[in-house]
Every structure is written in structure tokens, then in C-alpha cells.
Design a protein around this motif. Structure first.
Motif, PDB file in Angstrom:
ATOM      1  N   ALA A  66       0.830  -1.209   0.000  1.00 32.10           N
ATOM      2  CA  ALA A  66       0.000   0.000   0.000  1.00 32.10           C
ATOM      3  C   ALA A  66       0.863   1.256   0.000  1.00 32.10           C
ATOM      4  O   ALA A  66       0.612   2.201  -0.769  1.00 32.10           O
ATOM      5  N   ALA A  67       1.894   1.275   0.842  1.00 36.38           N
ATOM      6  CA  ALA A  67       2.767   2.454   0.938  1.00 36.38           C
ATOM      7  C   ALA A  67       3.513   2.693  -0.377  1.00 36.38           C
ATOM      8  O   ALA A  67       3.641   3.833  -0.840  1.00 36.38           O
ATOM      9  N   LYS A  68       3.998   1.621  -1.001  1.00 39.55           N
ATOM     10  CA  LYS A  68       4.729   1.761  -2.269  1.00 39.55           C
ATOM     11  C   LYS A  68       3.826   2.249  -3.393  1.00 39.55           C
ATOM     12  O   LYS A  68       4.247   3.046  -4.240  1.00 39.55           O
ATOM     13  N   MET A  69       2.588   1.779  -3.420  1.00 38.45           N
ATOM     14  CA  MET A  69       1.640   2.253  -4.431  1.00 38.45           C
ATOM     15  C   MET A  69       1.438   3.757  -4.320  1.00 38.45           C
ATOM     16  O   MET A  69       1.392   4.470  -5.324  1.00 38.45           O
ATOM     17  N   ILE A  70       1.332   4.236  -3.108  1.00 38.02           N
ATOM     18  CA  ILE A  70       1.119   5.670  -2.887  1.00 38.02           C
ATOM     19  C   ILE A  70       2.374   6.464  -3.220  1.00 38.02           C
ATOM     20  O   ILE A  70       2.305   7.525  -3.847  1.00 38.02           O
ATOM     21  N   MET A  71       3.533   5.937  -2.828  1.00 36.47           N
ATOM     22  CA  MET A  71       4.789   6.647  -3.047  1.00 36.47           C
ATOM     23  C   MET A  71       5.103   6.831  -4.538  1.00 36.47           C
ATOM     24  O   MET A  71       5.624   7.858  -4.944  1.00 36.47           O
ATOM     25  N   LYS A  72       4.796   5.821  -5.367  1.00 39.27           N
ATOM     26  CA  LYS A  72       5.182   5.910  -6.780  1.00 39.27           C
ATOM     27  C   LYS A  72       4.122   6.576  -7.655  1.00 39.27           C
ATOM     28  O   LYS A  72       4.364   6.858  -8.823  1.00 39.27           O
TER      29      LYS A  72
ATOM     30  N   LEU B 270      -5.518   4.638   9.056  1.00 36.50           N
ATOM     31  CA  LEU B 270      -4.960   5.749   8.268  1.00 36.50           C
ATOM     32  C   LEU B 270      -3.683   6.291   8.904  1.00 36.50           C
ATOM     33  O   LEU B 270      -2.749   6.687   8.186  1.00 36.50           O
ATOM     34  N   ASN B 271      -3.620   6.300  10.223  1.00 39.66           N
ATOM     35  CA  ASN B 271      -2.391   6.728  10.895  1.00 39.66           C
ATOM     36  C   ASN B 271      -1.244   5.769  10.598  1.00 39.66           C
ATOM     37  O   ASN B 271      -0.101   6.186  10.385  1.00 39.66           O
ATOM     38  N   VAL B 272      -1.542   4.465  10.592  1.00 42.02           N
ATOM     39  CA  VAL B 272      -0.526   3.464  10.279  1.00 42.02           C
ATOM     40  C   VAL B 272      -0.052   3.639   8.836  1.00 42.02           C
ATOM     41  O   VAL B 272       1.152   3.602   8.549  1.00 42.02           O
ATOM     42  N   LEU B 273      -0.998   3.849   7.921  1.00 43.75           N
ATOM     43  CA  LEU B 273      -0.640   4.039   6.515  1.00 43.75           C
ATOM     44  C   LEU B 273       0.256   5.263   6.352  1.00 43.75           C
ATOM     45  O   LEU B 273       1.277   5.210   5.644  1.00 43.75           O
ATOM     46  N   TYR B 274      -0.097   6.357   7.008  1.00 40.31           N
ATOM     47  CA  TYR B 274       0.730   7.570   6.951  1.00 40.31           C
ATOM     48  C   TYR B 274       2.126   7.303   7.521  1.00 40.31           C
ATOM     49  O   TYR B 274       3.137   7.707   6.937  1.00 40.31           O
ATOM     50  N   ALA B 275       2.186   6.604   8.647  1.00 37.35           N
ATOM     51  CA  ALA B 275       3.475   6.323   9.293  1.00 37.35           C
ATOM     52  C   ALA B 275       4.357   5.462   8.393  1.00 37.35           C
ATOM     53  O   ALA B 275       5.581   5.676   8.318  1.00 37.35           O
ATOM     54  N   CYS B 276       3.769   4.502   7.697  1.00 39.66           N
ATOM     55  CA  CYS B 276       4.539   3.643   6.781  1.00 39.66           C
ATOM     56  C   CYS B 276       5.088   4.447   5.599  1.00 39.66           C
ATOM     57  O   CYS B 276       6.225   4.233   5.161  1.00 39.66           O
ATOM     58  N   ILE B 277       4.277   5.369   5.100  1.00 40.46           N
ATOM     59  CA  ILE B 277       4.725   6.239   3.998  1.00 40.46           C
ATOM     60  C   ILE B 277       5.854   7.154   4.480  1.00 40.46           C
ATOM     61  O   ILE B 277       6.871   7.333   3.806  1.00 40.46           O
ATOM     62  N   PHE B 278       5.682   7.712   5.671  1.00 36.07           N
ATOM     63  CA  PHE B 278       6.702   8.581   6.271  1.00 36.07           C
ATOM     64  C   PHE B 278       8.015   7.813   6.411  1.00 36.07           C
ATOM     65  O   PHE B 278       9.097   8.327   6.088  1.00 36.07           O
ATOM     66  N   LYS B 279       7.948   6.573   6.885  1.00 35.25           N
ATOM     67  CA  LYS B 279       9.137   5.754   7.140  1.00 35.25           C
ATOM     68  C   LYS B 279       9.946   5.483   5.869  1.00 35.25           C
ATOM     69  O   LYS B 279      11.171   5.373   5.923  1.00 35.25           O
ATOM     70  N   MET B 280       9.277   5.389   4.734  1.00 34.29           N
ATOM     71  CA  MET B 280       9.968   5.040   3.490  1.00 34.29           C
ATOM     72  C   MET B 280      10.996   6.084   3.080  1.00 34.29           C
ATOM     73  O   MET B 280      11.983   5.773   2.410  1.00 34.29           O
ATOM     74  N   ASN B 281      10.780   7.346   3.471  1.00 30.64           N
ATOM     75  CA  ASN B 281      11.757   8.419   3.248  1.00 30.64           C
ATOM     76  C   ASN B 281      11.994   9.138   4.578  1.00 30.64           C
ATOM     77  O   ASN B 281      11.848  10.349   4.676  1.00 30.64           O
ATOM     78  N   TYR B 282      12.338   8.362   5.576  1.00 31.65           N
ATOM     79  CA  TYR B 282      12.350   8.875   6.954  1.00 31.65           C
ATOM     80  C   TYR B 282      13.251  10.102   7.133  1.00 31.65           C
ATOM     81  O   TYR B 282      12.778  11.150   7.587  1.00 31.65           O
TER      82      TYR B 282
END
Length: 282
Positions: free
Chosen positions: A125-131, A253-265
Motif C-alpha cells: 500500500a505504501a509503495k503504491m502511494i509513493m510511486k 490511516l495513521n498506520v498508513l501515513y506512518a509507513c509512507i513517512f518511514k519510506m523516506n524517513y
């Protein structure tokens, strides 16, 4: 003797004693720290009425009442373990018991939601959003409110989530999206008509789709690329409020945001500080 039950039932109580019993139940935490004069003043009751009530409860006086009442409250709090998600409290509960039951329900909901997640799901999910070139999200009513909070969080790391309130405009979002974008659809029940309509457009246009829901057997779940599951604890016809579902959505949604944040921490930490300094300087 069960003091709490006796105060709730009010058998053979005078009118003044009934009013005093109601006050004690509504201010239980405060009462156990009061003197008899404090209680008399706060409840607009005479000290003699307090003594008479204690006698009717087979107690020697207010000091013994406080000791026994405090023990019963502590025992009652310890028994709060499994709370009904649809009707988590009743009319007899004191305000502090209501607060403890809502806290317990929130903790249970978060634990259940977390157990549904796994590393592969969150990564995908995080990678889909990031790209994605663009991110757009669709939800109605309370779901829209939670998505708006997610939108504001994402702004802090330079990610813009397209979000509009009206259903016709949500259709425009979907029709203008491309296969390089990503759609986040949110429906706890999974049967929201507006969400189904948007999902059909997204499927037809082959836009990557993330679906957040407690209903894994609905139409949207069957066509989504990623499903972020929520625990199904509520009955829309029976619940007094969406306490559990809204807690689950907010956590997901908080978990999803945190995972996205972590990818470019490191980058997000740095840019967050730069934005803060820029804003304060301005």
C-alpha cells in the motif's frame, strides 16, 4: 452489600436520599475524596440525610461508606474487559465508568485492527502511494472526515491527497485520474453506494486502488488491488454511535501515513524541520 446496586435501585429511599444517591453515582470518583461536609455542600443535601442514607445501607457512617464504595468502584473497574462495540455503556454507569469503557473499547479495537495487518500488505500500500503521480481519496460522512485528517498529515511530508466532499466532484476525480495515479477508497460497511460507483469507474480505467473496509466480501473488495482490513464489530442498526469503527479507521490511516513517512524517513524529518522554520520565519 452491593452499594452501587443499592444506590441504583433506591429501594425505600426518600426523595432527598434518591437525589443524593444519583449525585454519588454521577460523581463517584469525587465523592470518595470528599468529607461529609463537602458532599453535603456539593449535593445540596444535609449531613443528616447523608447519615440516614448510610444507615439504610447498613453502614455505621460516611467514613465506612467511602471505604466500601471505593472498594466496589475498584472491583467494577477491573471487571471492564470486554465492551460491547454497539452499546458500550448503559444509563446506570457513572461518568468515569463510561470513560473507562470507551477507553477499553478503543484499546480493543486498535489491537484487533493491528492483528489484521502484515508487513507485505502495508509495504504494498505504501509503495503504491509513493510511486503514484497523484493520490486521490474518496469517502463519505465520517469516513470523509478521517480522510481529511490523513490529507493534512500527508501535506506535512509534501504529498497532496486530492479530496473533495461532493459526490459529483468525486466522480470528476475518478474520471480525470490515470493509471499512473492511485485511488484510496474508504467504506467501513463496504456497501456505500457512492463508493461502489467510484470503484466501477476506477476499475474501468485500470487505476490502482487501495480499499479500506471491514467488509472483505463486497464488490469493491473483490476488485481492489490492496485491501486494508478493519475489524467488523459494529451493527449499523444496533449501535448508539460509531465508536469502534471510527477508531479503527483513524488507526488504519495513521498506520498508513506512518509507513509512507518511514519510506523516506530522514528526508521527511529534514523537510519537516525546514518547512517549520520557513513558516515561522514568514
Amino acid at each position: 452489600m452491593n452499594l452501587i446496586k443499592a444506590l441504583q435501585e433506591k429501594k425505600n429511599f426518600s426523595q432527598y436520599e434518591k437525589e443524593l444517591a444519583d449525585y454519588i453515582l454521577e460523581h463517584s470518583e469525587e465523592v470518595i475524596r470528599m468529607s461529609i461536609r463537602d458532599l453535603s455542600k456539593s449535593s445540596y443535601t444535609s449531613t443528616s440525610t447523608i447519615i440516614r442514607l448510610c444507615k439504610k445501607l447498613n453502614l455505621s457512617g460516611f467514613k465506612e461508606f467511602k471505604i466500601n464504595f471505593s472498594r466496589e468502584l475498584e472491583a467494577e473497574y477491573k471487571q471492564i474487559s470486554k465492551v460491547d462495540a454497539n452499546v458500550p455503556f448503559n444509563s446506570r454507569d457513572s461518568m468515569i465508568v463510561v470513560s473507562k469503557k470507551i477507553a477499553e473499547l478503543s484499546k480493543d479495537t486498535i489491537d484487533l485492527t493491528q492483528q489484521l495487518f502484515n508487513d507485505q500488505l502495508l509495504n504494498k500500500a505504501a509503495k503504491m502511494i509513493m510511486k503514484a503521480d497523484q493520490i486521490f481519496a474518496v469517502g463519505v460522512s465520517n469516513s470523509f472526515v478521517k480522510l481529511n485528517d490523513f490529507h493534512l498529515k500527508m501535506l506535512r511530508i509534501g504529498k497532496y491527497v486530492h479530496l473533495v466532499h461532493s459526490q459529483p466532484d468525486q466522480v470528476f476525480l475518478a474520471t480525470n485520474a490515470t493509471t499512473r495515479d492511485v485511488a484510496i477508497l474508504l467504506s467501513y460497511s463496504g456497501t456505500t453506494a457512492e463508493i461502489e460507483n467510484i470503484a466501477r469507474i476506477i476499475k474501468r480505467k485500470k487505476i490502482p486502488m487501495i480499499f479500506i473496509s471491514s467488509n472483505l466480501n463486497c464488490y469493491v473488495a473483490k476488485i481492489a488491488d490492496v485491501i486494508i482490513p478493519l475489524p467488523n464489530q459494529e451493527d449499523a442498526k444496533a449501535n448508539i454511535s460509531a465508536f469502534s469503527s471510527q477508531t479503527a479507521i483513524f488507526y488504519a490511516l495513521n498506520v498508513l501515513y506512518a509507513c509512507i513517512f518511514k519510506m523516506n524517513y530522514e528526508e521527511n524529518i529534514t523537510s519537516r524541520e525546514l518547512r517549520k522554520k520557513s513558516y515561522l520565519h514568514f
